[in-house]
Design an enzyme around this catalytic site. Sequence first.
Site, PDB file in Angstrom:
ATOM      1  N   GLY A 125       0.873  -1.229  -0.304  1.00 43.90           N
ATOM      2  CA  GLY A 125       0.045  -0.010   0.039  1.00 43.90           C
ATOM      3  C   GLY A 125       0.882   1.360   0.050  1.00 43.90           C
ATOM      4  N   HIS A 148      -3.545   1.060   8.017  1.00 44.10           N
ATOM      5  CA  HIS A 148      -2.236   1.617   7.818  1.00 44.10           C
ATOM      6  C   HIS A 148      -2.156   2.736   6.845  1.00 44.10           C
ATOM      7  CE1 HIS A 148       2.365   0.997   7.804  1.00 44.10           C
ATOM      8  NE2 HIS A 148       2.065   1.975   6.683  1.00 44.10           N
ATOM      9  N   HIS A 160      -2.089   7.045   7.446  1.00 43.75           N
ATOM     10  CA  HIS A 160      -0.990   8.206   6.641  1.00 43.75           C
ATOM     11  C   HIS A 160      -1.788   9.572   6.409  1.00 43.75           C
ATOM     12  CE1 HIS A 160       2.815   6.085   6.212  1.00 43.75           C
ATOM     13  NE2 HIS A 160       2.205   5.080   5.607  1.00 43.75           N
TER      14      HIS A 160
HETATM   15 NI    NI Z   1       3.099   3.020   5.580  1.00 43.17          NI
END
Ligand code: NI
Length: 159
Positions: A46, A133, A137
């Site tokens: 990702g 996750h 960000h």
């Molecule tokens: Ni990351």
Amino acid sequence: MAIRNIRVDDDPILRKTSRPVTEFNDRLFVLLDDMKETLYKSGGVGLAAPQVGVLRRVVVIDVSEDRSDYIELINPEITGVEGSQTGTEGCLSLPGLYGTVTRPMVVKVKAQNREGKWCLYKGEGLKARCFCHELDHLDGILYKDKLDEGECLYRADTE
Ligand code: NI
């Protein structure tokens, strides 16, 4: 398409909050195409736009081994979570480091696609972890902020 530089370590851009995408134009399509190429080149599962220095709410994900499950998430929001899983996490912006993080086992996300249409996604296991996750960000949060109690970052070569 072009490979973009991935921001790492203490780069302050990784700590900023990204703004929503409001225009679904060529500039966005170039960003998405570049992020896809950068994700595949780096071998990650990702990538979020702030990791390539763009403070927009854009994420690309592919957790499959054969690169057959590519997803683009624009303005994503988590709409539901179930269960929990504890496992090892890494990040292209923290090269060589890993840590143990507990995340939901199932995560539902709604996001726009590159045409601006809202779509629903459901991820389980690694995909659920990846949704959490990458969406973190967009709010300047790194997995190292969420390590399980008593855990610390470690290097792969000291495993
Ligand atoms: Ni990351």
